[in-house]
Design a protein around this motif. Structure first.
Motif, PDB file in Angstrom:
ATOM      1  N   VAL A 172     -29.783 -31.046  20.236  1.00  0.00           N
ATOM      2  CA  VAL A 172     -30.347 -32.273  20.803  1.00  0.00           C
ATOM      3  C   VAL A 172     -30.561 -31.954  22.280  1.00  0.00           C
ATOM      4  O   VAL A 172     -30.805 -30.804  22.605  1.00  0.00           O
ATOM      5  CB  VAL A 172     -29.410 -33.486  20.567  1.00  0.00           C
ATOM      6  N   GLN A 173     -30.444 -32.895  23.138  1.00  0.00           N
ATOM      7  CA  GLN A 173     -30.457 -32.582  24.562  1.00  0.00           C
ATOM      8  C   GLN A 173     -29.052 -32.101  24.899  1.00  0.00           C
ATOM      9  O   GLN A 173     -28.252 -32.791  25.499  1.00  0.00           O
ATOM     10  CB  GLN A 173     -30.840 -33.807  25.384  1.00  0.00           C
ATOM     11  N   GLY A 174     -28.756 -30.908  24.447  1.00  0.00           N
ATOM     12  CA  GLY A 174     -27.428 -30.326  24.424  1.00  0.00           C
ATOM     13  C   GLY A 174     -27.136 -29.960  22.980  1.00  0.00           C
ATOM     14  O   GLY A 174     -28.038 -29.637  22.216  1.00  0.00           O
ATOM     15  N   LEU A 175     -25.869 -30.038  22.568  1.00  0.00           N
ATOM     16  CA  LEU A 175     -25.484 -29.721  21.193  1.00  0.00           C
ATOM     17  C   LEU A 175     -24.499 -30.759  20.673  1.00  0.00           C
ATOM     18  O   LEU A 175     -23.596 -31.183  21.394  1.00  0.00           O
ATOM     19  CB  LEU A 175     -24.806 -28.350  21.126  1.00  0.00           C
ATOM     20  N   ASN A 176     -24.676 -31.164  19.427  1.00  0.00           N
ATOM     21  CA  ASN A 176     -23.692 -31.962  18.711  1.00  0.00           C
ATOM     22  C   ASN A 176     -22.954 -31.027  17.766  1.00  0.00           C
ATOM     23  O   ASN A 176     -23.582 -30.217  17.076  1.00  0.00           O
ATOM     24  CB  ASN A 176     -24.355 -33.065  17.880  1.00  0.00           C
ATOM     25  N   PHE A 177     -21.636 -31.135  17.737  1.00  0.00           N
ATOM     26  CA  PHE A 177     -20.822 -30.376  16.792  1.00  0.00           C
ATOM     27  C   PHE A 177     -20.089 -31.363  15.899  1.00  0.00           C
ATOM     28  O   PHE A 177     -19.293 -32.164  16.391  1.00  0.00           O
ATOM     29  CB  PHE A 177     -19.794 -29.502  17.510  1.00  0.00           C
ATOM     30  N   GLN A 178     -20.373 -31.331  14.607  1.00  0.00           N
ATOM     31  CA  GLN A 178     -19.628 -32.125  13.627  1.00  0.00           C
ATOM     32  C   GLN A 178     -18.553 -31.200  13.076  1.00  0.00           C
ATOM     33  O   GLN A 178     -18.847 -30.245  12.373  1.00  0.00           O
ATOM     34  CB  GLN A 178     -20.548 -32.610  12.506  1.00  0.00           C
ATOM     35  N   LEU A 179     -17.309 -31.455  13.466  1.00  0.00           N
ATOM     36  CA  LEU A 179     -16.207 -30.566  13.131  1.00  0.00           C
ATOM     37  C   LEU A 179     -15.213 -31.256  12.206  1.00  0.00           C
ATOM     38  O   LEU A 179     -14.869 -32.420  12.417  1.00  0.00           O
ATOM     39  CB  LEU A 179     -15.464 -30.141  14.400  1.00  0.00           C
ATOM     40  N   THR A 180     -14.741 -30.523  11.214  1.00  0.00           N
ATOM     41  CA  THR A 180     -13.598 -30.949  10.429  1.00  0.00           C
ATOM     42  C   THR A 180     -12.444 -30.093  10.921  1.00  0.00           C
ATOM     43  O   THR A 180     -12.518 -28.861  10.888  1.00  0.00           O
ATOM     44  CB  THR A 180     -13.836 -30.759   8.924  1.00  0.00           C
ATOM     45  N   LEU A 181     -11.399 -30.747  11.411  1.00  0.00           N
ATOM     46  CA  LEU A 181     -10.307 -30.055  12.089  1.00  0.00           C
ATOM     47  C   LEU A 181      -8.976 -30.299  11.398  1.00  0.00           C
ATOM     48  O   LEU A 181      -8.718 -31.393  10.884  1.00  0.00           O
ATOM     49  CB  LEU A 181     -10.205 -30.551  13.539  1.00  0.00           C
ATOM     50  N   GLU A 182      -8.142 -29.273  11.422  1.00  0.00           N
ATOM     51  CA  GLU A 182      -6.749 -29.377  10.997  1.00  0.00           C
ATOM     52  C   GLU A 182      -5.887 -29.269  12.247  1.00  0.00           C
ATOM     53  O   GLU A 182      -6.123 -28.409  13.088  1.00  0.00           O
ATOM     54  CB  GLU A 182      -6.376 -28.209  10.086  1.00  0.00           C
ATOM     55  N   PHE A 183      -4.884 -30.133  12.338  1.00  0.00           N
ATOM     56  CA  PHE A 183      -3.987 -30.109  13.481  1.00  0.00           C
ATOM     57  C   PHE A 183      -2.615 -29.620  13.023  1.00  0.00           C
ATOM     58  O   PHE A 183      -2.117 -30.029  11.969  1.00  0.00           O
ATOM     59  CB  PHE A 183      -3.894 -31.496  14.115  1.00  0.00           C
ATOM     60  N   HIS A 184      -2.014 -28.742  13.819  1.00  0.00           N
ATOM     61  CA  HIS A 184      -0.750 -28.111  13.457  1.00  0.00           C
ATOM     62  C   HIS A 184       0.306 -28.419  14.524  1.00  0.00           C
ATOM     63  O   HIS A 184      -0.020 -28.536  15.702  1.00  0.00           O
ATOM     64  CB  HIS A 184      -0.934 -26.592  13.348  1.00  0.00           C
ATOM     65  N   ASP A 185       1.551 -28.510  14.088  1.00  0.00           N
ATOM     66  CA  ASP A 185       2.648 -28.725  15.032  1.00  0.00           C
ATOM     67  C   ASP A 185       3.123 -27.382  15.596  1.00  0.00           C
ATOM     68  O   ASP A 185       2.535 -26.336  15.315  1.00  0.00           O
ATOM     69  CB  ASP A 185       3.800 -29.513  14.377  1.00  0.00           C
ATOM     70  N   SER A 186       4.190 -27.408  16.366  1.00  0.00           N
ATOM     71  CA  SER A 186       4.669 -26.186  17.017  1.00  0.00           C
ATOM     72  C   SER A 186       5.218 -25.163  16.016  1.00  0.00           C
ATOM     73  O   SER A 186       5.344 -23.987  16.349  1.00  0.00           O
ATOM     74  CB  SER A 186       5.733 -26.524  18.067  1.00  0.00           C
ATOM     75  N   ASN A 187       5.522 -25.586  14.790  1.00  0.00           N
ATOM     76  CA  ASN A 187       5.952 -24.657  13.731  1.00  0.00           C
ATOM     77  C   ASN A 187       4.763 -24.154  12.909  1.00  0.00           C
ATOM     78  O   ASN A 187       4.957 -23.480  11.904  1.00  0.00           O
ATOM     79  CB  ASN A 187       6.960 -25.329  12.793  1.00  0.00           C
ATOM     80  N   ASP A 188       3.555 -24.537  13.317  1.00  0.00           N
ATOM     81  CA  ASP A 188       2.296 -24.185  12.659  1.00  0.00           C
ATOM     82  C   ASP A 188       2.128 -24.850  11.291  1.00  0.00           C
ATOM     83  O   ASP A 188       1.377 -24.389  10.451  1.00  0.00           O
ATOM     84  CB  ASP A 188       2.116 -22.667  12.544  1.00  0.00           C
ATOM     85  N   ASP A 189       2.852 -25.953  11.060  1.00  0.00           N
ATOM     86  CA  ASP A 189       2.666 -26.745   9.849  1.00  0.00           C
ATOM     87  C   ASP A 189       1.551 -27.755  10.097  1.00  0.00           C
ATOM     88  O   ASP A 189       1.479 -28.359  11.182  1.00  0.00           O
ATOM     89  CB  ASP A 189       3.948 -27.499   9.493  1.00  0.00           C
ATOM     90  N   CYS A 190       0.707 -27.959   9.110  1.00  0.00           N
ATOM     91  CA  CYS A 190      -0.372 -28.942   9.241  1.00  0.00           C
ATOM     92  C   CYS A 190       0.237 -30.344   9.285  1.00  0.00           C
ATOM     93  O   CYS A 190       1.034 -30.705   8.417  1.00  0.00           O
ATOM     94  CB  CYS A 190      -1.350 -28.811   8.075  1.00  0.00           C
ATOM     95  N   VAL A 191      -0.156 -31.120  10.311  1.00  0.00           N
ATOM     96  CA  VAL A 191       0.351 -32.490  10.455  1.00  0.00           C
ATOM     97  C   VAL A 191      -0.727 -33.532  10.185  1.00  0.00           C
ATOM     98  O   VAL A 191      -0.434 -34.717  10.091  1.00  0.00           O
ATOM     99  CB  VAL A 191       0.975 -32.726  11.854  1.00  0.00           C
TER     100      VAL A 191
END
Length: 159
Positions: free
Chosen positions: A100-119
């Protein structure tokens, strides 16, 4: 002849030429062009200009990683999801981009805690206007299992 109709007709004629390519058809006395069905298939099999395009190898795309890290930081600041305070690291499950006038990123994200477990996981729309990032839309929260299923679907195998 109505002089205001001519520019409109000319614009429509040019638009049909660019969308459908050459073949003959008479429109209000003006020779117009369109393609055969086979030619049209070739035109429409191409990615839609201005549409979202899938991004492969997201781990090797610095702009995608930057957008994901920005989303993590914004999520930690605004906490739009229940897992926001636990999130320590982000990984990109799926990514699409749109010029577009720049870039749009549609992201599906996983978030992890400090133990690298998905939260938790979610989909977010990040806008990059020539280096200035902003969150355009936070989408529905999804489970880690749903995010993993998306990864498996896009890879064609299990991770």
């Amino acid at each position: 002849m109505n002089t205001t109709a001519f520019p409109t007709t000319a614009i429509l004629l040019l638009l049909s030429f660019f969308l459908y390519g050459p073949s003959s058809q008479n429109v209000q006395g003006v020779q117009a062009t369109t393609t055969t069905t086979d030619d049209r298939k070739l035109i429409f099999d191409q990615p839609l200009a201005g549409g979202f395009q899938h991004v492969d190898d997201v781990d090797e795309q610095p702009m995608i990683q930057e957008a994901a890290n920005f989303a993590l930081q914004e999520m930690q600041d605004t906490v739009p999801y229940g897992f926001g305070t636990q999130a320590f690291r982000v990984s990109v499950v799926d990514a699409w981009q749109q010029v577009v006038q720049g870039l749009n990123f549609q992201l599906t994200l996983e978030f992890h805690d400090s133990n690298d477990d998905c939260v938790g996981a979610c989909s977010v729309l990040v806008y990059n206007q020539f280096g200035t990032l902003s969150i355009t839309q936070w989408n529905k929260e999804i489970t880690c299992e749903e995010a993993k299923a998306l990864t498996e679907d896009s890879d064609g195998d299990e991770n």
